[in-house]
Design a protein around this motif. Structure first.
Motif, short mmCIF file in Angstrom:
data_model
loop_
_atom_site.label_atom_id
_atom_site.label_comp_id
_atom_site.label_asym_id
_atom_site.label_seq_id
_atom_site.Cartn_x
_atom_site.Cartn_y
_atom_site.Cartn_z
N GLY A 101 46.15 34.90 35.33
CA GLY A 101 45.41 34.21 36.17
C GLY A 101 44.87 33.09 35.61
N CYS A 102 44.12 32.40 36.08
CA CYS A 102 43.42 30.99 35.83
C CYS A 102 42.60 31.38 34.26
CB CYS A 102 42.58 30.25 36.61
SG CYS A 102 41.01 30.89 36.91
N GLY A 103 42.02 32.54 34.27
CA GLY A 103 41.26 32.87 32.89
C GLY A 103 39.95 32.56 33.09
N LYS A 104 39.48 31.67 34.24
CA LYS A 104 38.01 31.13 34.41
C LYS A 104 37.45 31.49 35.66
CE LYS A 104 39.88 26.84 32.35
NZ LYS A 104 40.93 25.89 32.63
N CYS A 105 38.09 32.02 36.64
CA CYS A 105 37.21 32.40 37.76
C CYS A 105 36.38 34.03 37.59
CB CYS A 105 38.12 32.34 39.10
SG CYS A 105 39.47 33.94 39.19
N ALA A 106 35.61 34.02 38.50
CA ALA A 106 34.99 35.39 38.31
C ALA A 106 35.67 36.63 38.27
CB ALA A 106 33.99 35.76 39.53
N VAL A 107 36.84 36.74 39.13
CA VAL A 107 37.92 37.61 39.14
C VAL A 107 38.68 38.02 37.61
CG1 VAL A 107 39.80 38.68 40.35
CG2 VAL A 107 38.20 37.21 41.57
N CYS A 108 39.19 36.49 37.11
CA CYS A 108 39.74 36.89 36.01
C CYS A 108 38.78 37.23 34.82
CB CYS A 108 40.30 35.47 35.65
SG CYS A 108 41.78 34.88 36.39
N LYS A 109 37.37 36.75 34.89
CA LYS A 109 36.62 37.19 33.72
C LYS A 109 36.40 38.58 33.95
CE LYS A 109 34.46 32.91 32.43
NZ LYS A 109 33.99 31.78 32.81
N TYR A 115 44.52 39.45 40.36
CA TYR A 115 43.94 38.99 41.60
C TYR A 115 43.23 37.90 41.69
CZ TYR A 115 44.96 44.08 42.91
OH TYR A 115 45.68 45.02 43.04
N CYS A 116 43.65 37.08 40.75
CA CYS A 116 43.00 35.68 40.34
C CYS A 116 43.13 34.82 41.74
CB CYS A 116 43.97 34.79 39.15
SG CYS A 116 43.17 33.08 39.14
N VAL A 117 41.66 34.30 41.89
CA VAL A 117 41.69 33.33 43.28
C VAL A 117 41.77 31.92 43.08
CG1 VAL A 117 40.24 35.41 44.38
CG2 VAL A 117 39.03 33.64 42.96
ZN LIG Z 1 41.26 33.24 37.90
#
Ligand SMILES: [Zn+2]
Ligand SMILES: [Zn+2]
Length: 350
Positions: A101-109, A115-117
Motif C-alpha cells: 500500500g501507500c505505507g502512510k494511511c491508517a489502514v497501512c499503518k 486494503y490501503c485506501v
Molecule cells: Zn495506505
C-alpha cells in the motif's frame, strides 16, 4: 533487465529489454528467480474484470497502463539496496510480499497494506511485477525468508496461499463436525484444502466441474468432492458452516450461499466475474454472512510461510517452466489445462 510485458491487452506478451532500475532510498532490487502465474493475471492481460450485466472494470483505471509487466508472485535474490534500505543483505534469497500500500494511511499503518485506501503499489497489478529478471521493492520489510521451502512452491505463497489463508480466516469459528465447501479446485482451491487441513478442518468438500481437478482435490486432502454440474449438486452441499468461493462466478456464488446452514458464512475471493442477485429476507432469517476477501496482509503471508516451513502446508501441484514460455503458460491457464500452479523460472534459459 528482460521483462515479459503486456504491450497491448489481450495480445501476446513481448520480451522487452529495459534499463535495470537502480534502487533509491529504502528500495530493494530483487533478481527474480521464480514468478507464479495467477488466474488474475489473465484478467489483467485481457485488460478488464467482468462486473456482470455487460459492465466491466478496466485495469487501466487503477494504473495498469501498457507497456506493463505482470507477475505478483515473485521470489528471488537481493541484488542491490538503496542508501536507506535497512534489514536486507545482498545475496539473500527472499519471497516478496506484493500487496504493498501507500505505507502512510491508517489502514497501512495498522498492517493492512492489502486494503490501503490511498494509493496502492501492488506489484504486477499497478506497479511493474515479476515477469521480469528484476523487480523493484519499495522497502526491505516486504521481503520474507523462505529457506527450506521449495523455491517454486514458495513463490505461490505470495498470492494463491495468502489469498485463501486470509479468506479462511474470515470463516466463523468451526466445530469438529462442521463442513466447509471449497468452490473451485484449481490453483487456489487445492491450496485452500491444504490451509483448511493445517487449521484442523477435516470435513472439506471440494467442488469443481472438472473430474481431474476433483481427483486432485481428494489427493490434496478433501474428504469428499462434488461435481457441480451434477443435477443434485446443490442438494449434496446442504448444511455447510462455510463456503469459500475460489472462482467467483454467479454459479459458484449461488451454490455457495445456498449451501450454508443457518449462521454459516460464504467468503468470496475468486475474481472470475459476473454479478450476484439474491433475495434479501433469507440473509437475515438464516443469519448468513456474505463476505469478500482480497489477497492477504504481510502478517498473514508470514504466518503462511511459517506453516510451510513446519511442513504443515501440503504443497499443491506446481509445474515450473522457463520464463520465456510465459505466453504459453497464460494460454494454458486460460484454457483450463493447468492442474495447480505454473511457476516461471528465470534461472532457466531466457
Ligand atoms: Zn495506505
Ligand atoms: Zn494472484
Amino acid at each position: 533487465m528482460i521483462s515479459y510485458q503486456i504491450v497491448e491487452h489481450g495480445k501476446p506478451l513481448q520480451r522487452t529489454v529495459l534499463q535495470t532500475p537502480k534502487p533509491q532510498g529504502t528500495e530493494v532490487l530483487v533478481r527474480v528467480t521464480r514468478a507464479g502465474v495467477c488466474h488474475s493475471d489473465l484478467h489483467i492481460w485481457d485488460g478488464y474484470f467482468d462486473l456482470g450485466g455487460g459492465k466491466r472494470f478496466y485495469v487501466r483505471d487503477r494504473g495498469c497502463v501498457p507497456p506493463f509487466t505482470l507477475g505478483h508472485e515473485p521470489s528471488g535474490i537481493v541484488e542491490a539496496l538503496g542508501a536507506k534500505a535497512k534489514g536486507a543483505k545482498i545475496g539473500q534469497r527472499r519471497l516478496v510480499y506484493p500487496w504493498i500500500g501507500c505505507g502512510k494511511c491508517a489502514v497501512c499503518k495498522a498492517g493492512h497494506d492489502n486494503y490501503c485506501v490511498s494509493g496502492t503499489r501492488y506489484l504486477g497489478v499497478n506497479r511493474p511485477g515479476a515477469y521480469s529478471t528484476h523487480v523493484l521493492v519499495p522497502d526491505p520489510k516486504y521481503l520474507i525468508d523462505t529457506t527450506g521451502i521449495d523455491d517454486s512452491f514458495a513463490s505461490t505463497l505470495a498470492c494463491s496461499a495468502v489469498t485463501v489463508y486470509s479468506a479462511i480466516n474470515k470463516l466463523p469459528e468451526l466445530g469438529p463436525k462442521d463442513s466447509v465447501a471449497g468452490l473451485g479446485c484449481g490453483g487456489l482451491g487445492l491450496i485452500a484444502i491444504s490451509v483448511l487441513r493445517a487449521k484442523g478442518v477435516k470435513n472439506i468438500v471440494g467442488c469443481d466441474i472438472d473430474e481431474a481437478k476433483l481427483a486432485a482435490a481428494l489427493r490434496q486432502g478433501a474428504k469428499s468432492v462434488v461435481n457441480t454440474r451434477a443435477p443434485d449438486a446443490a442438494q449434496k452441499l446442504q448444511g455447510m458452516a462455510g463456503a469459500v468461493d475460489l472462482v467467483g462466478s454467479p454459479a459458484t456464488a449461488a451454490l455457495g450461499i445456498g449451501a450454508l446452514r443457518k449462521g454459516g458464512r460464504y467468503v468470496i475471493c475468486g475474481l472470475f466475474g459476473g454479478e450476484l442477485v439474491h433475495p434479501l429476507p433469507p440473509i437475515a432469517q438464516r443469519a448468513i454472512g456474505i463476505v469478500g476477501s482480497y489477497v492477504g496482509s504481510l502478517q498473514e503471508l508470514k504466518e503462511v510461510v511459517a506453516l510451510a516451513k513446519k511442513r504443515k502446508l501440503k504443497p499443491s501441484p506446481v509445474e515450473t517452466r522457463p520464463a520465456d514460455r510465459a505466453n504459453e503458460a497464460l494460454e494454458d491457464l486460460k484454457a483450463g489445462k493447468v492442474l495447480g500452479r505454473i511457476v516461471l523460472n528465470f534461472e532457466m534459459a531466457q
